[in-house]
Enzyme design. Structure first.
Site, PDB file in Angstrom:
ATOM      1  N   TYR A  22      -7.908 -10.151  -6.704  1.00 44.87           N
ATOM      2  CA  TYR A  22      -7.470 -10.978  -7.826  1.00 44.87           C
ATOM      3  C   TYR A  22      -8.398 -10.756  -9.003  1.00 44.87           C
ATOM      4  O   TYR A  22      -9.583 -11.109  -8.960  1.00 44.87           O
ATOM      5  CB  TYR A  22      -7.459 -12.451  -7.423  1.00 44.87           C
ATOM      6  CG  TYR A  22      -7.006 -13.368  -8.546  1.00 44.87           C
ATOM      7  CD1 TYR A  22      -5.707 -13.318  -9.013  1.00 44.87           C
ATOM      8  CD2 TYR A  22      -7.900 -14.254  -9.140  1.00 44.87           C
ATOM      9  CE1 TYR A  22      -5.290 -14.147 -10.046  1.00 44.87           C
ATOM     10  CE2 TYR A  22      -7.496 -15.094 -10.164  1.00 44.87           C
ATOM     11  CZ  TYR A  22      -6.183 -15.030 -10.614  1.00 44.87           C
ATOM     12  OH  TYR A  22      -5.783 -15.835 -11.631  1.00 44.87           O
ATOM     13  N   LYS A  63      -1.820  -2.289   7.721  1.00 46.04           N
ATOM     14  CA  LYS A  63      -3.183  -1.814   7.921  1.00 46.04           C
ATOM     15  C   LYS A  63      -3.877  -2.551   9.055  1.00 46.04           C
ATOM     16  O   LYS A  63      -4.638  -1.953   9.822  1.00 46.04           O
ATOM     17  CB  LYS A  63      -3.973  -1.973   6.622  1.00 46.04           C
ATOM     18  CG  LYS A  63      -5.399  -1.469   6.693  1.00 46.04           C
ATOM     19  CD  LYS A  63      -6.096  -1.640   5.364  1.00 46.04           C
ATOM     20  CE  LYS A  63      -7.544  -1.151   5.425  1.00 46.04           C
ATOM     21  NZ  LYS A  63      -8.233  -1.305   4.132  1.00 46.04           N
ATOM     22  N   ARG A 101       0.838  -1.191   0.000  1.00 47.01           N
ATOM     23  CA  ARG A 101       0.000   0.000   0.000  1.00 47.01           C
ATOM     24  C   ARG A 101       0.878   1.249   0.000  1.00 47.01           C
ATOM     25  O   ARG A 101       2.030   1.217   0.431  1.00 47.01           O
ATOM     26  CB  ARG A 101      -0.919   0.003   1.220  1.00 47.01           C
ATOM     27  CG  ARG A 101      -1.829  -1.227   1.313  1.00 47.01           C
ATOM     28  CD  ARG A 101      -2.634  -1.184   2.604  1.00 47.01           C
ATOM     29  NE  ARG A 101      -3.549  -2.328   2.703  1.00 47.01           N
ATOM     30  CZ  ARG A 101      -3.243  -3.488   3.264  1.00 47.01           C
ATOM     31  NH1 ARG A 101      -2.021  -3.674   3.771  1.00 47.01           N
ATOM     32  NH2 ARG A 101      -4.131  -4.471   3.321  1.00 47.01           N
ATOM     33  N   HIS A 108      -2.788 -10.636   4.140  1.00 40.43           N
ATOM     34  CA  HIS A 108      -4.179 -11.040   4.324  1.00 40.43           C
ATOM     35  C   HIS A 108      -4.232 -12.232   5.265  1.00 40.43           C
ATOM     36  O   HIS A 108      -3.658 -13.285   4.982  1.00 40.43           O
ATOM     37  CB  HIS A 108      -4.820 -11.415   2.983  1.00 40.43           C
ATOM     38  CG  HIS A 108      -5.214 -10.229   2.166  1.00 40.43           C
ATOM     39  ND1 HIS A 108      -6.461 -10.101   1.600  1.00 40.43           N
ATOM     40  CD2 HIS A 108      -4.540  -9.110   1.824  1.00 40.43           C
ATOM     41  CE1 HIS A 108      -6.539  -8.956   0.939  1.00 40.43           C
ATOM     42  NE2 HIS A 108      -5.380  -8.347   1.062  1.00 40.43           N
TER      43      HIS A 108
END
Length: 325
Positions: A313, A224, A199, A303
């Site tokens: 995706y 995050k 990010r 994730h």
């Protein structure tokens, strides 16, 4: 409204009602129950005065000042809570706070922002309510539970073509050497994001201490979701990081707000429609999925649930077909 807990030979009564939280200990449970009944009556009659946090806005301020700074995404939370203080829900007394207040909030906000944004705001206000209920004992119920949420829009599936990458780099005056200007730093971050799926905020926070080019990874200290993770680097990513490896402290000087504004300006100059910096995550993850196993990919991009990778995706049917026998 009231809870009773036995502690040794004594009984502890706790009353949480209309923003008040009071407790006392007694020799018997019957005494505790009688005290709780009397206390609830006094609170309803207004004999306890104004609670510590009189309105929901008071709770929002307290949360942003004392809780948000220690949470992942603190900057977004504080900015958002301060902005929402202008909404009528902030003036609602805690004693009158109901699900209906949040239903009206939802409907008002939907006239200004997208359903996805409204859901994020409701999630944030839900965190405020949970903290007020469980930690501060300023609420006696969770008013957002049972609230009907807006339906989230479909996830973005924006891919970035090689032509668009070249045009963005030209607009940012990228020269393929160590970035010297703010524009070139943004171009460098753009290319790194395409290689790593990092990010923008994660890239801008990197320091020289986070680099391990011999081991071919960089360390994100706070992501995050609050986790620390190591991001493997492709050969191209290593080449990019070598351009800034001799810098002390932060690798880039540009701040996030400036980077976002200048990237949008570069997109306009490049005459590209509907492109956001965060779309690099979609593009990078889709490319990486052709090289990595799903668990490795989930670990690389941070994730916890591999199923959430499906949001990013975005392989085309033609790309998938090309890998079939």
């Amino acid at each position: 409204m009231a809870t009773f807990t036995r502690r040794g030979k004594a009984w502890r009564a706790q009353v949480r009602l209309q923003g008040h939280s009071v407790g006392a200990s007694f020799d018997t449970k019957r005494q505790a129950q009688q005290w709780a009944q009397d206390t609830e009556y006094q609170i309803r009659q207004g004999e306890f005065g104004k609670p510590q946090a009189g309105t929901f806005g008071d709770l929002m301020k307290r949360f942003s000042e004392t809780v948000s700074p220690g949470r992942a995404g603190a900057r977004w939370e504080i900015v958002r809570l301060n902005k929402l203080l202008s909404d009528p829900i902030s003036q609602t007394p805690l004693s009158e706070l109901k699900t209906q207040n949040f239903a009206e909030f939802r409907d008002r906000r939907l006239t200004f922002v997208s359903p996805g944004s409204v859901n994020r705001e409701i999630n944030l206000l839900g965190a405020v309510c949970r903290y007020a209920l469980r930690e501060w004992h300023l609420l006696d119920h969770h008013p957002i539970q049972g609230l009907e949420r807006p339906k989230d829009p479909r996830p973005r599936d924006r891919r970035i073509s090689e032509d668009e990458i070249e045009r963005i780099c030209r607009a940012l005056n990228w020269r393929g050497v160590a970035p010297q200007s703010t524009y070139q730093e943004i171009a460098w971050a753009f290319l790194v994001a395409l290689e790593t799926a990092m990010r923008l905020g994660e890239i801008l926070a990197l320091t020289s201490a986070d680099l391990n080019l011999r081991g071919r990874f960089v360390t994100i200290q706070i992501s995050k979701n609050g986790d620390k993770r190591q991001v493997p680097l492709s050969r191209r990513a290593v080449e990019l990081f070598r351009l800034v490896a001799d810098r002390e402290g932060k690798l880039l000087k540009v701040g996030r707000d400036v980077a976002s504004v200048l990237f949008r300006r570069a997109r306009i100059d490049a005459e590209i429609e509907d492109l956001r910096f965060h779309d690099t995550r979609h593009e990078a993850l889709t490319r990486l999925a052709q090289k990595l196993e799903v668990l490795d990919l989930a670990r690389m991009v941070g994730h916890r649930d591999p199923r959430s990778l499906m949001i990013y995706y975005n392989a085309t049917a033609t790309e998938i077909a090309s890998r079939l026998d």
